[in-house]
Design a protein around this motif. Structure first.
Motif, PDB file in Angstrom:
ATOM      1  N   SER A  13       0.608  -1.228  -0.011  1.00 44.04           N
ATOM      2  CA  SER A  13      -0.330   0.112   0.396  1.00 44.04           C
ATOM      3  C   SER A  13       0.470   1.213   0.198  1.00 44.04           C
ATOM      4  CB  SER A  13      -1.217   0.227   1.093  1.00 44.04           C
ATOM      5  OG  SER A  13      -1.815  -1.382   1.354  1.00 44.04           O
ATOM      6  N   ASN A  14       0.053   2.343  -0.700  1.00 46.10           N
ATOM      7  CA  ASN A  14       1.242   3.573  -1.017  1.00 46.10           C
ATOM      8  C   ASN A  14      -0.014   5.052  -0.767  1.00 46.10           C
ATOM      9  OD1 ASN A  14       3.616   3.149  -1.101  1.00 46.10           O
ATOM     10  ND2 ASN A  14       4.582   3.004  -4.061  1.00 46.10           N
ATOM     11  N   GLY A  15      -0.479   4.821   0.370  1.00 37.24           N
ATOM     12  CA  GLY A  15      -1.616   5.172   0.679  1.00 37.24           C
ATOM     13  C   GLY A  15      -3.032   5.349   0.384  1.00 37.24           C
ATOM     14  N   SER A  16      -3.358   5.342  -0.979  1.00 36.57           N
ATOM     15  CA  SER A  16      -4.471   5.540  -0.946  1.00 36.57           C
ATOM     16  C   SER A  16      -4.152   4.307  -2.186  1.00 36.57           C
ATOM     17  CB  SER A  16      -5.304   6.486  -2.411  1.00 36.57           C
ATOM     18  OG  SER A  16      -4.708   7.213  -2.661  1.00 36.57           O
ATOM     19  N   SER A  17      -3.158   4.225  -3.219  1.00 33.70           N
ATOM     20  CA  SER A  17      -3.001   3.613  -3.854  1.00 33.70           C
ATOM     21  C   SER A  17      -2.616   1.313  -3.120  1.00 33.70           C
ATOM     22  CB  SER A  17      -2.229   3.306  -5.218  1.00 33.70           C
ATOM     23  OG  SER A  17      -1.102   3.788  -4.760  1.00 33.70           O
ATOM     24  N   GLN A  18      -2.750   0.616  -4.473  1.00 31.78           N
ATOM     25  CA  GLN A  18      -2.200  -0.292  -3.863  1.00 31.78           C
ATOM     26  C   GLN A  18      -1.369  -1.142  -5.058  1.00 31.78           C
ATOM     27  OE1 GLN A  18      -5.232  -3.080  -2.690  1.00 31.78           O
ATOM     28  NE2 GLN A  18      -4.083  -2.847  -0.181  1.00 31.78           N
ATOM     29  N   LYS A  19      -0.203  -1.974  -5.022  1.00 37.21           N
ATOM     30  CA  LYS A  19       0.630  -2.038  -6.087  1.00 37.21           C
ATOM     31  C   LYS A  19       1.350  -3.548  -5.942  1.00 37.21           C
ATOM     32  CE  LYS A  19       5.273   0.144  -5.511  1.00 37.21           C
ATOM     33  NZ  LYS A  19       6.096   0.986  -6.090  1.00 37.21           N
ATOM     34  N   MET A  20       1.584  -4.049  -7.112  1.00 38.30           N
ATOM     35  CA  MET A  20       1.618  -5.161  -6.309  1.00 38.30           C
ATOM     36  C   MET A  20       3.734  -5.545  -6.828  1.00 38.30           C
ATOM     37  SD  MET A  20      -0.732  -8.443  -7.912  1.00 38.30           S
ATOM     38  CE  MET A  20      -0.290  -7.729  -9.665  1.00 38.30           C
ATOM     39  N   VAL A  21       4.069  -5.804  -6.141  1.00 38.44           N
ATOM     40  CA  VAL A  21       5.503  -6.026  -6.017  1.00 38.44           C
ATOM     41  C   VAL A  21       6.873  -7.307  -6.085  1.00 38.44           C
ATOM     42  CG1 VAL A  21       6.351  -3.842  -5.492  1.00 38.44           C
ATOM     43  CG2 VAL A  21       6.643  -5.801  -3.743  1.00 38.44           C
ATOM     44  N   MET A  22       6.642  -7.461  -6.639  1.00 29.39           N
ATOM     45  CA  MET A  22       7.743  -9.380  -6.898  1.00 29.39           C
ATOM     46  C   MET A  22       9.002  -9.957  -6.047  1.00 29.39           C
ATOM     47  SD  MET A  22       9.196 -11.163 -10.629  1.00 29.39           S
ATOM     48  CE  MET A  22       9.636 -13.279 -10.411  1.00 29.39           C
ATOM     49  N   VAL A  23       9.420 -10.855  -5.627  1.00 26.38           N
ATOM     50  CA  VAL A  23       9.615 -10.743  -3.570  1.00 26.38           C
ATOM     51  C   VAL A  23      10.250 -11.884  -4.555  1.00 26.38           C
ATOM     52  CG1 VAL A  23       9.481 -11.804  -1.947  1.00 26.38           C
ATOM     53  CG2 VAL A  23       8.019  -9.942  -3.002  1.00 26.38           C
ATOM     54  N   ASP A  24      11.600 -11.992  -4.082  1.00 20.34           N
ATOM     55  CA  ASP A  24      12.519 -12.538  -4.283  1.00 20.34           C
ATOM     56  C   ASP A  24      12.554 -14.210  -3.836  1.00 20.34           C
ATOM     57  OD1 ASP A  24      13.696 -11.929  -7.194  1.00 20.34           O
ATOM     58  OD2 ASP A  24      15.706 -11.162  -5.940  1.00 20.34           O
ATOM     59  N   LYS A  25      12.234 -13.827  -2.033  1.00 20.94           N
ATOM     60  CA  LYS A  25      12.368 -14.733  -1.015  1.00 20.94           C
ATOM     61  C   LYS A  25      11.417 -14.473  -0.402  1.00 20.94           C
ATOM     62  CE  LYS A  25      16.224 -13.039   1.907  1.00 20.94           C
ATOM     63  NZ  LYS A  25      17.640 -13.573   1.879  1.00 20.94           N
ATOM     64  N   LEU A  26      10.770 -15.402   0.931  1.00 23.59           N
ATOM     65  CA  LEU A  26      10.233 -14.643   1.900  1.00 23.59           C
ATOM     66  C   LEU A  26      10.755 -15.898   3.338  1.00 23.59           C
ATOM     67  CD1 LEU A  26       7.442 -14.310   2.687  1.00 23.59           C
ATOM     68  CD2 LEU A  26       6.528 -16.112   2.143  1.00 23.59           C
ATOM     69  N   THR A  27      10.798 -15.216   3.739  1.00 22.36           N
ATOM     70  CA  THR A  27      11.481 -16.292   5.019  1.00 22.36           C
ATOM     71  C   THR A  27      10.176 -16.783   6.367  1.00 22.36           C
ATOM     72  OG1 THR A  27      14.062 -14.906   5.130  1.00 22.36           O
ATOM     73  CG2 THR A  27      12.814 -15.942   7.009  1.00 22.36           C
ATOM     74  N   VAL A  28      10.650 -17.637   6.549  1.00 23.98           N
ATOM     75  CA  VAL A  28       9.385 -18.877   7.458  1.00 23.98           C
ATOM     76  C   VAL A  28      10.269 -18.807   8.785  1.00 23.98           C
ATOM     77  CG1 VAL A  28       8.106 -20.118   7.850  1.00 23.98           C
ATOM     78  CG2 VAL A  28       8.174 -19.767   5.815  1.00 23.98           C
ATOM     79  N   PRO A  29      10.150 -18.100   9.752  1.00 23.61           N
ATOM     80  CA  PRO A  29      10.663 -18.051  10.987  1.00 23.61           C
ATOM     81  C   PRO A  29      10.737 -19.388  11.103  1.00 23.61           C
ATOM     82  CG  PRO A  29       8.545 -16.449  11.801  1.00 23.61           C
ATOM     83  CD  PRO A  29       8.822 -17.026   9.670  1.00 23.61           C
ATOM     84  N   PRO A  46      -4.512 -13.289   1.042  1.00 29.44           N
ATOM     85  CA  PRO A  46      -5.153 -11.910   1.133  1.00 29.44           C
ATOM     86  C   PRO A  46      -4.576 -10.595   0.984  1.00 29.44           C
ATOM     87  CG  PRO A  46      -6.878 -13.683   0.849  1.00 29.44           C
ATOM     88  CD  PRO A  46      -5.923 -14.372   1.204  1.00 29.44           C
ATOM     89  N   GLY A  47      -4.267  -9.390   0.547  1.00 33.20           N
ATOM     90  CA  GLY A  47      -3.966  -8.593   0.392  1.00 33.20           C
ATOM     91  C   GLY A  47      -2.513  -8.627   1.546  1.00 33.20           C
ATOM     92  N   GLY A  48      -1.699  -9.303   1.455  1.00 32.76           N
ATOM     93  CA  GLY A  48      -0.168  -9.655   1.343  1.00 32.76           C
ATOM     94  C   GLY A  48       0.758 -10.131   0.556  1.00 32.76           C
ATOM     95  N   TYR A  49       0.860 -10.926   0.536  1.00 24.96           N
ATOM     96  CA  TYR A  49       1.909 -12.051  -0.034  1.00 24.96           C
ATOM     97  C   TYR A  49       1.282 -12.674  -0.808  1.00 24.96           C
ATOM     98  CZ  TYR A  49       6.352 -11.122   2.412  1.00 24.96           C
ATOM     99  OH  TYR A  49       7.525 -10.443   2.313  1.00 24.96           O
ATOM    100  N   HIS A  50       0.972 -13.324  -2.317  1.00 25.12           N
ATOM    101  CA  HIS A  50       0.443 -14.431  -3.313  1.00 25.12           C
ATOM    102  C   HIS A  50       1.194 -14.704  -3.728  1.00 25.12           C
ATOM    103  CE1 HIS A  50      -0.262 -10.262  -4.684  1.00 25.12           C
ATOM    104  NE2 HIS A  50      -0.561 -11.264  -6.348  1.00 25.12           N
TER     105      HIS A  50
END
Length: 162
Positions: free
Chosen positions: A92-108, A117-121
């Protein structure tokens, strides 16, 4: 029994006991290695895909659980059902949302991460065959420790996901 026969008998018994002990130790080592190899630290649960009509990109969601002592990174996603499978994050950027590609996601370690929905997908594009609600598709999740999960994802219509 002569003294020489007695000593020979003792040596044979000692060799037999040593061989049995060695075989037992080797057997336990293989069993331990097999258990370690079979005991995967990372698991997936509640995996599903939000299907969209007209061959539009779909989105995959899953909860990753790490029972291990070290954090693990989700580093690659592929699918035999889709041409492209990429990890994205909705930002989220204030009033807008955008999707960004992610190289990795850490699982603790001893934790979990929800790809929800609304986060990683997982962005799924270019279906290789007709996919519809009620189907199951498979995604292969690859982690930084070399582990892979071939995970079934239930395909749901947008109405089923609200």
């Amino acid at each position: 029994m002569t003294k020489i026969n007695h000593v020979t008998h003792i040596i044979r018994k000692t060799r037999t006991l040593s061989a049995v002990a060695g075989a037992l130790a080797l057997s336990l080592a293989f069993a331990s290695a097999a258990h370690a190899a079979g005991a995967q630290a990372i698991t997936a649960k509640d995996a599903w895909v939000r299907w969209l009509p007209n061959n539009l990109p779909a989105a995959g969601y899953v909860t990753l659980v790490n029972a291990g002592d070290k954090p693990l990174d989700l580093v690659d996603i592929s699918s035999s059902d889709y041409g492209d499978a990429m990890l994205h994050q909705t930002v989220s950027n204030g009033s807008s949302q955008k999707m960004v590609m992610v190289d990795k996601l850490t699982v603790p370690a001893h934790g979990q991460v929800a790809i929800a929905p609304g986060g990683y997908h997982v962005m799924l594009e270019d279906a290789k065959h007709k996919i519809a609600p009620g189907d199951t598709v498979h995604l292969k999740l690859k982690f930084s420790d070399g582990a892979t999960l071939d995970t079934p994802f239930a395909v749901k219509s947008p109405a089923q996901t609200k």
